[in-house]
Design a protein around this motif. Structure first.
Motif, PDB file in Angstrom:
ATOM      1  N   GLU A  20       0.817  -1.208   0.000  1.00 30.45           N
ATOM      2  CA  GLU A  20       0.000   0.000   0.000  1.00 30.45           C
ATOM      3  C   GLU A  20       0.856   1.266   0.000  1.00 30.45           C
ATOM      4  O   GLU A  20       0.560   2.223  -0.712  1.00 30.45           O
ATOM      5  CB  GLU A  20      -0.904   0.018   1.233  1.00 30.45           C
ATOM      6  CG  GLU A  20      -2.011  -1.020   1.227  1.00 30.45           C
ATOM      7  CD  GLU A  20      -2.793  -1.080   2.536  1.00 30.45           C
ATOM      8  OE1 GLU A  20      -3.716  -1.891   2.626  1.00 30.45           O
ATOM      9  OE2 GLU A  20      -2.483  -0.291   3.461  1.00 30.45           O
ATOM     10  N   ARG A  21       1.923   1.269   0.808  1.00 30.63           N
ATOM     11  CA  ARG A  21       2.685   2.500   1.033  1.00 30.63           C
ATOM     12  C   ARG A  21       3.956   2.614   0.204  1.00 30.63           C
ATOM     13  O   ARG A  21       4.390   3.728  -0.104  1.00 30.63           O
ATOM     14  CB  ARG A  21       3.031   2.609   2.526  1.00 30.63           C
ATOM     15  CG  ARG A  21       1.814   2.664   3.425  1.00 30.63           C
ATOM     16  CD  ARG A  21       2.195   2.831   4.883  1.00 30.63           C
ATOM     17  NE  ARG A  21       1.028   2.840   5.756  1.00 30.63           N
ATOM     18  CZ  ARG A  21       1.087   2.984   7.070  1.00 30.63           C
ATOM     19  NH1 ARG A  21       2.258   3.139   7.671  1.00 30.63           N
ATOM     20  NH2 ARG A  21      -0.022   2.970   7.794  1.00 30.63           N
ATOM     21  N   HIS A  71      -4.911  -0.535   7.534  1.00 28.75           N
ATOM     22  CA  HIS A  71      -4.815  -0.871   6.118  1.00 28.75           C
ATOM     23  C   HIS A  71      -5.849  -0.087   5.316  1.00 28.75           C
ATOM     24  O   HIS A  71      -6.989   0.076   5.754  1.00 28.75           O
ATOM     25  CB  HIS A  71      -5.035  -2.368   5.915  1.00 28.75           C
ATOM     26  CG  HIS A  71      -3.945  -3.214   6.466  1.00 28.75           C
ATOM     27  ND1 HIS A  71      -4.097  -4.037   7.564  1.00 28.75           N
ATOM     28  CD2 HIS A  71      -2.648  -3.355   6.082  1.00 28.75           C
ATOM     29  CE1 HIS A  71      -2.956  -4.651   7.818  1.00 28.75           C
ATOM     30  NE2 HIS A  71      -2.058  -4.252   6.943  1.00 28.75           N
ATOM     31  N   SER A  72      -5.439   0.352   4.151  1.00 27.41           N
ATOM     32  CA  SER A  72      -6.345   1.072   3.263  1.00 27.41           C
ATOM     33  C   SER A  72      -6.909   0.181   2.164  1.00 27.41           C
ATOM     34  O   SER A  72      -7.978   0.456   1.624  1.00 27.41           O
ATOM     35  CB  SER A  72      -5.603   2.254   2.612  1.00 27.41           C
ATOM     36  OG  SER A  72      -4.606   1.774   1.699  1.00 27.41           O
ATOM     37  N   GLY A  73      -6.171  -0.873   1.791  1.00 27.78           N
ATOM     38  CA  GLY A  73      -6.543  -1.705   0.659  1.00 27.78           C
ATOM     39  C   GLY A  73      -6.032  -1.182  -0.672  1.00 27.78           C
ATOM     40  O   GLY A  73      -6.170  -1.845  -1.702  1.00 27.78           O
ATOM     41  N   GLN A  74      -5.402  -0.019  -0.656  1.00 25.50           N
ATOM     42  CA  GLN A  74      -4.923   0.601  -1.892  1.00 25.50           C
ATOM     43  C   GLN A  74      -3.535   0.047  -2.244  1.00 25.50           C
ATOM     44  O   GLN A  74      -2.513   0.727  -2.106  1.00 25.50           O
ATOM     45  CB  GLN A  74      -4.881   2.124  -1.742  1.00 25.50           C
ATOM     46  CG  GLN A  74      -4.537   2.876  -3.029  1.00 25.50           C
ATOM     47  CD  GLN A  74      -5.587   2.718  -4.099  1.00 25.50           C
ATOM     48  OE1 GLN A  74      -6.719   3.166  -3.929  1.00 25.50           O
ATOM     49  NE2 GLN A  74      -5.219   2.081  -5.207  1.00 25.50           N
ATOM     50  N   GLY A  80      -0.453  -1.308  -4.638  1.00 23.71           N
ATOM     51  CA  GLY A  80       0.075  -0.822  -5.900  1.00 23.71           C
ATOM     52  C   GLY A  80       0.801  -1.874  -6.710  1.00 23.71           C
ATOM     53  O   GLY A  80       1.304  -1.567  -7.805  1.00 23.71           O
ATOM     54  N   VAL A 133      -9.694  -3.887  -0.643  1.00 24.04           N
ATOM     55  CA  VAL A 133      -8.971  -3.706  -1.905  1.00 24.04           C
ATOM     56  C   VAL A 133      -9.955  -3.389  -3.027  1.00 24.04           C
ATOM     57  O   VAL A 133      -9.740  -2.487  -3.849  1.00 24.04           O
ATOM     58  CB  VAL A 133      -8.148  -4.966  -2.237  1.00 24.04           C
ATOM     59  CG1 VAL A 133      -7.537  -4.853  -3.634  1.00 24.04           C
ATOM     60  CG2 VAL A 133      -7.049  -5.182  -1.196  1.00 24.04           C
ATOM     61  N   ARG A 159     -12.882  -1.988  -2.760  1.00 18.96           N
ATOM     62  CA  ARG A 159     -13.448  -0.635  -2.610  1.00 18.96           C
ATOM     63  C   ARG A 159     -12.513   0.444  -3.129  1.00 18.96           C
ATOM     64  O   ARG A 159     -12.973   1.507  -3.560  1.00 18.96           O
ATOM     65  CB  ARG A 159     -13.796  -0.373  -1.144  1.00 18.96           C
ATOM     66  CG  ARG A 159     -15.010  -1.147  -0.648  1.00 18.96           C
ATOM     67  CD  ARG A 159     -15.498  -0.609   0.688  1.00 18.96           C
ATOM     68  NE  ARG A 159     -14.513  -0.786   1.758  1.00 18.96           N
ATOM     69  CZ  ARG A 159     -14.421  -1.863   2.523  1.00 18.96           C
ATOM     70  NH1 ARG A 159     -15.232  -2.891   2.324  1.00 18.96           N
ATOM     71  NH2 ARG A 159     -13.527  -1.935   3.487  1.00 18.96           N
ATOM     72  N   THR A 160     -11.202   0.205  -3.069  1.00 18.68           N
ATOM     73  CA  THR A 160     -10.258   1.219  -3.554  1.00 18.68           C
ATOM     74  C   THR A 160     -10.070   1.171  -5.063  1.00 18.68           C
ATOM     75  O   THR A 160      -9.352   2.010  -5.616  1.00 18.68           O
ATOM     76  CB  THR A 160      -8.875   1.038  -2.888  1.00 18.68           C
ATOM     77  OG1 THR A 160      -8.269  -0.177  -3.359  1.00 18.68           O
ATOM     78  CG2 THR A 160      -8.991   1.025  -1.376  1.00 18.68           C
ATOM     79  N   ALA A 183      -8.609  -1.401  -6.605  1.00 18.12           N
ATOM     80  CA  ALA A 183      -7.371  -2.124  -6.894  1.00 18.12           C
ATOM     81  C   ALA A 183      -7.579  -3.635  -7.015  1.00 18.12           C
ATOM     82  O   ALA A 183      -6.618  -4.400  -6.968  1.00 18.12           O
ATOM     83  CB  ALA A 183      -6.333  -1.829  -5.803  1.00 18.12           C
TER      84      ALA A 183
END
Length: 339
Positions: free
Chosen positions: A88-89, A238-241, A243, A270, A272-273, A275
């Motif tokens: 994510e980050r 966690h964002s789920g975003q 990469g 994931v 929802r974002t 991805a």
């Protein structure tokens, strides 16, 4: 670190062992945990260290040989949570990731909410000989898999393995440690002698603890994360975003880091974002959190072969354009179904 409870210097952070499985309670032992003693090492720090480790490894390989062609992040349980955070980050550091039974952290719902529910139900369930279907129904409603019981006095209930039957008493100890790690309002203390064994079943029922706060089993079962704890979790949630491509596996019988909340829950995040094209989840039929538990029966199977198959699938996707992703959630019974 196991040590006599009487020798513990800081009784605010040590876990007085409340179950006599393996004779640990009779021996008067306590467990001192490096993540909270002698100082608390935050989950933010874990994630920063993982990022630094990957960066260091890349640079070291480059200095000693040449720039690595591919870099993959792999982790299980809390390590799986770190893989998610890295993708994510800092997705630029890796080409993809594999996580196995990763913990899903959100301020609204996490294992600090779920484990106390399990701890509240278990003493009565144990005392009733693992026959109370109402307990199972309530835990299933909470997202736990159904219990599996069998005619084996040493291993009668899969729920019991995660509660008191096998050191280090996963659900109970984890709630104790992570609440003290994350929640600035959580406190704990005990006196010596710390534990008075339950006379009915000292190996499987919690002792009476001479202490206060989270040192006391009943207080762990009643624990609710404070608002300050939820703010702290928001800092590493966690964002789920993601990469880069991520393959996840989780066992359908994991009664510790439950698949519905932690694996499926993360897959939905994931999605929802936007991805989902980068992610897929395989739920291993009969898999549980620890492969060693497969030795106990219950129709369980080890997940390591599934993890290898998932890693091969990840590599094939990244390096050869193979199948994968799309946000798929599939239940599999053999590793060959992943390949």
């Amino acid at each position: 670190m196991l040590e006599p409870a009487a020798a513990v210097e800081d009784r605010r952070t040590a876990y007085p062992i409340p179950f006599d499985s393996g004779g640990l309670l009779t021996a008067g032992l306590a467990l001192r945990l490096g993540l909270i003693s002698p100082q608390r090492i935050s989950i933010d720090s874990w994630n920063a260290d993982y990022h630094a480790l990957v960066l260091y490894a890349r640079n070291l390989i480059k200095e000693l040989h040449k720039t690595p062609a591919r870099v993959y992040a792999v982790g299980a349980s809390n390590g799986g949570a770190q893989v998610r955070t890295l993708l994510e980050r800092h997705p630029d550091l890796v080409d993809g990731g594999l996580e196995w039974a990763g913990v899903y952290w959100t301020p609204e719902r996490n294992m600090l909410d779920d484990l106390p529910v399990f701890l509240r139900e278990m003493p009565g369930y144990v005392a009733g000989g693992f026959r109370d279907r109402g307990v199972v129904e309530r835990l299933v409603e909470r997202g736990f898999p159904p219990d599996v019981v069998q005619d084996d006095p040493a291993h009668p209930s899969l729920y019991a393995e995660y509660y008191s039957n096998v050191p280090p008493f996963y659900a109970d100890l984890t709630l104790f440690a992570y609440a003290l790690l994350i929640d600035p309002e959580a406190q704990s203390s005990f006196e010596v002698p710390a534990c008075v064994p339950d006379p009915h079943d000292p190996a499987r029922l919690p002792a009476r603890v001479n202490g206060s706060g989270l040192a006391v089993p009943e207080n762990r079962a009643a624990y609710v994360p404070s608002a300050a704890a939820r703010r702290a979790i928001a800092g590493f949630a966690h964002s789920g975003q993601i990469g880069k491509p991520l393959v996840s596996i989780a066992g359908t019988l994991d009664a510790f880091i439950t698949p519905q909340t932690n694996a499926v829950g993360y897959a939905r995040a994931v999605e929802r974002t936007g991805a989902a094209a980068l992610h897929e989840l395989f739920l291993v039929e009969g898999g549980t959190h620890l492969d060693t538990f497969a030795l106990f029966g219950y129709g369980m199977q080890p997940q390591a072969p599934f993890a290898w198959a998932a890693f091969d699938r990840l590599v094939n996707r990244v390096e050869s354009g193979g199948a994968g992703g799309g946000g798929a959630i599939r239940t599999v019974r053999t590793p060959q179904e992943i390949e």
